[in-house]
Design a protein around this motif. Structure first.
Motif, PDB file in Angstrom:
ATOM      1  N   GLY A   4       0.829  -1.203   0.000  1.00  0.00           N
ATOM      2  CA  GLY A   4       0.000   0.000   0.000  1.00  0.00           C
ATOM      3  C   GLY A   4       0.857   1.244   0.000  1.00  0.00           C
ATOM      4  N   TRP A   5       0.187   2.378   0.058  1.00  0.00           N
ATOM      5  CA  TRP A   5       0.887   3.660   0.027  1.00  0.00           C
ATOM      6  C   TRP A   5       1.328   4.016   1.433  1.00  0.00           C
ATOM      7  CZ3 TRP A   5      -0.959   9.188   0.219  1.00  0.00           C
ATOM      8  CH2 TRP A   5       0.002  10.041  -0.306  1.00  0.00           C
ATOM      9  N   ALA A   6       2.614   4.330   1.603  1.00  0.00           N
ATOM     10  CA  ALA A   6       3.191   4.491   2.935  1.00  0.00           C
ATOM     11  C   ALA A   6       2.460   5.524   3.800  1.00  0.00           C
ATOM     12  CB  ALA A   6       4.679   4.831   2.821  1.00  0.00           C
ATOM     13  N   THR A  11      -7.856   8.891  -6.188  1.00  0.00           N
ATOM     14  CA  THR A  11      -6.979   8.595  -7.335  1.00  0.00           C
ATOM     15  C   THR A  11      -5.896   9.651  -7.506  1.00  0.00           C
ATOM     16  OG1 THR A  11      -8.805   7.497  -8.495  1.00  0.00           O
ATOM     17  CG2 THR A  11      -6.920   8.184  -9.837  1.00  0.00           C
ATOM     18  N   PHE A  12      -6.268  10.923  -7.312  1.00  0.00           N
ATOM     19  CA  PHE A  12      -5.360  12.026  -7.621  1.00  0.00           C
ATOM     20  C   PHE A  12      -4.917  12.753  -6.358  1.00  0.00           C
ATOM     21  CE2 PHE A  12      -8.186  11.570 -11.319  1.00  0.00           C
ATOM     22  CZ  PHE A  12      -7.249  11.290 -12.297  1.00  0.00           C
ATOM     23  N   LEU A  13      -3.625  12.988  -6.271  1.00  0.00           N
ATOM     24  CA  LEU A  13      -3.063  13.888  -5.265  1.00  0.00           C
ATOM     25  C   LEU A  13      -2.888  15.235  -5.954  1.00  0.00           C
ATOM     26  CD1 LEU A  13      -1.760  14.574  -2.540  1.00  0.00           C
ATOM     27  CD2 LEU A  13       0.400  13.719  -3.468  1.00  0.00           C
ATOM     28  N   THR A  73      -5.736   4.272  -1.480  1.00  0.00           N
ATOM     29  CA  THR A  73      -4.984   3.185  -0.853  1.00  0.00           C
ATOM     30  C   THR A  73      -3.704   2.859  -1.606  1.00  0.00           C
ATOM     31  OG1 THR A  73      -6.231   1.537  -2.115  1.00  0.00           O
ATOM     32  CG2 THR A  73      -7.105   2.164   0.051  1.00  0.00           C
ATOM     33  N   LYS A  74      -3.547   3.414  -2.798  1.00  0.00           N
ATOM     34  CA  LYS A  74      -2.380   3.140  -3.630  1.00  0.00           C
ATOM     35  C   LYS A  74      -1.647   4.447  -3.904  1.00  0.00           C
ATOM     36  CE  LYS A  74      -4.792  -0.630  -6.027  1.00  0.00           C
ATOM     37  NZ  LYS A  74      -5.282  -1.103  -7.338  1.00  0.00           N
TER      38      LYS A  74
END
Length: 516
Positions: A17-19, A214-216, A187-188
């Protein structure tokens, strides 16, 4: 100066996953362990609030809402709980509820600025300018340097037409505050995106397709960005500055900004700069099958003066004609002047030093109804968005007769289901010519049809809104068309982001973990 290659946000993610999200989840477990070990007392309220905020940040919004309700049942005047709950409700789209919560926070904490700013922002969104202004001004009496209050008051004044005063507030509000990163709840590893906006409005509404799972998204107010400030990490740039008549300084700044990076750009500002109403009337009128209204700018004082009608006639305009204050949308400050005797009063009541004088194009059909079609151009493809039918000349979907007229909705359904058959070959070729002339990745066209099949152009630019219909069975037929357009925008963004060269990747990956 081009940016150095570096890791994108998410480079610190693992296969699990994303840290940053893993850190949030770990912190949530830690808080829940603390709460399980001690009784819920005054000292625990802060822990509970942090837990509720984290639930919202992790996109567990229903749980977060219940947590805030439970906290406020026991501590109904707690400012942090009220303010954070208002933010959650805003993010959930429960705007009326959010306003009530912020108002409760102001009632118990009248000198705390943030609840007033948050409420004012929602009032501004609803065009309740006078109420929003009162709250922004109250904050500035408490703290004359409050950046967000200056930003909001600037937006109010800009909307009201006092753009000189708006600029003074924008200068105070956006100095050293031109970059902000929105929360990311995915989550990704995200798709990192720079969204360029103008301080004074005229921007593309992007919330419907820039999903925060989805987007940062890092938002940059282009006209107030210090050129020495490093750009946040990004894979592409979405230039959301769309109104060429209002946003020339911001578009010039955006043009300079994109020269600093090799990232792909959606809606090159140089192309947007060519889409002002006067320019469009001139260049798009040369497209076969397109009829554009002759459009000029004239000083409001001249139009409102005793010789205004003569000055208009000298420029070969006849009545009825349209007057418009540049930089406004959704029909605001846009009027039909039926005869010369009405011109002076009409011009005097519009904001701005200069007004657009526009030839009136009659878009009424044989049934006496005016029709306004809207199509979106996404990545070179043309998609039908809506057809609004009204007895009034100024046709907007939200003020049209669609809700009460089943036959109008049936006609719109035909347009959405088979655009080419509804419009005819001549109009379809005209739309393709307009698309090619504009050269934009994201744009829309508002138009009518003449009896001979010509396209009567009302507007063609990037500021078009993709508005989802209400959850009402009457609008079910529209949902598929709108979903196709949103999916097309997201697909275009994803495709362009995947093509980002490594040199476009900004050099501060720590910024990514700051988003909650």
């Amino acid at each position: 100066m081009k940016q150095d290659p570096a890791a994108l946000p998410g480079a610190d993610g693992t296969r699990h996953g994303w840290a940053p999200r893993l850190q949030q989840e770990a912190r949530l477990r830690q808080l829940e362990d603390v709460l399980a070990r001690q009784p819920v007392a005054g000292d625990a309220i802060a822990v509970e609030i942090e837990r509720a905020v984290l639930l919202g940040a992790l996109d567990r919004r229903a749980e977060a809402q219940l947590a805030f309700i439970d906290i406020l049942r026991r501590a109904p005047q707690n400012f942090s709980a009220l303010n954070e709950f208002g933010t959650l409700l805003t993010n959930m789209g429960a705007i009326d509820a959010a306003c009530r919560v912020y108002a409760e926070a102001i009632l118990h904490h009248p000198d705390h600025p943030m609840a007033r700013v948050n409420l004012a922002n929602l009032l501004l969104r609803a065009n309740r300018h006078a109420e929003a202004r009162q709250h922004y001004e109250a904050v500035l009496r408490i703290n004359p340097e409050h950046a967000e209050a200056h930003q909001g008051l600037g937006a109010v004044l800009s909307d009201l037409g006092d753009r000189a005063a708006a600029r003074r507030h924008f200068q105070k509000g956006f100095r050293n505050h031109a970059v902000s990163t929105l929360p990311y709840r995915g989550t990704k590893p995200p798709v990192a995106l720079l969204q360029l906006v103008s301080s004074g409005g005229g921007n593309i509404p992007t919330a419907v397709f820039l999903d925060d799972c989805t987007f940062l998204t890092s938002v940059i107010v282009a006209d107030y960005l210090d050129p020495q400030v490093a750009l946040p990490p990004h894979q592409l740039i979405f230039n959301a500055i769309g109104d060429a008549d209002l946003c020339q300084p911001a578009l010039e700044a955006a043009r300079r900004l994109i020269a600093r990076t090799a990232a792909p750009v959606i809606n090159d500002p140089r192309a947007v700069m060519k889409t002002g109403r006067i320019d469009n009337a001139r260049r798009l009128g040369a497209v076969p099958g397109v009829v554009t209204p002759r459009t000029i700018a004239m000083a409001r004082d001249v139009l409102a003066g005793p010789n205004g009608a003569a000055a208009v006639a000298q420029r070969k305009f006849t009545f009825p004609l349209l007057l418009r204050s540049p930089g406004y949308h959704t029909g605001r400050n846009f009027i039909l002047v039926e005869q010369a005797s009405e011109l002076a009063a009409a011009a005097a009541n519009l904001p701005g030093d200069d007004l657009l004088v526009i030839q009136y194009l009659d878009a009424r059909g044989g049934d006496g109804n005016a029709r306004k079609y809207r199509v979106m151009m996404i990545g070179g493809e043309i998609y039908p968005l809506h057809l609004a039918i009204s007895r009034k000349w100024k046709v907007h979907y939200f003020t049209s007769d669609m809700a009460d007229k089943p036959d109008h909705r049936a006609e719109e359904a035909i347009f959405l289901g088979d655009m080419a058959a509804a419009l005819g070959d001549k109009a379809m070729k005209a739309l393709e010519g307009i698309r090619d002339a504009l050269g934009l990745d994201y744009a829309g066209i508002d138009f009518g049809l003449a009896p001979n099949g010509d396209l009567l152009l009302f507007e063609a630019n990037a500021t078009m809104v993709i508005a989802a219909p209400d959850a009402d069975e009457r609008w079910a037929y529209r949902c598929a068309a709108i979903s196709r357009i949103i999916d097309a925008v997201v697909a275009m963004i994803m495709q362009k982001s995947a093509a980002a060269p490594s040199a476009a990747r900004a050099s501060n990956p720590k910024n990514a973990s700051n988003a909650r």
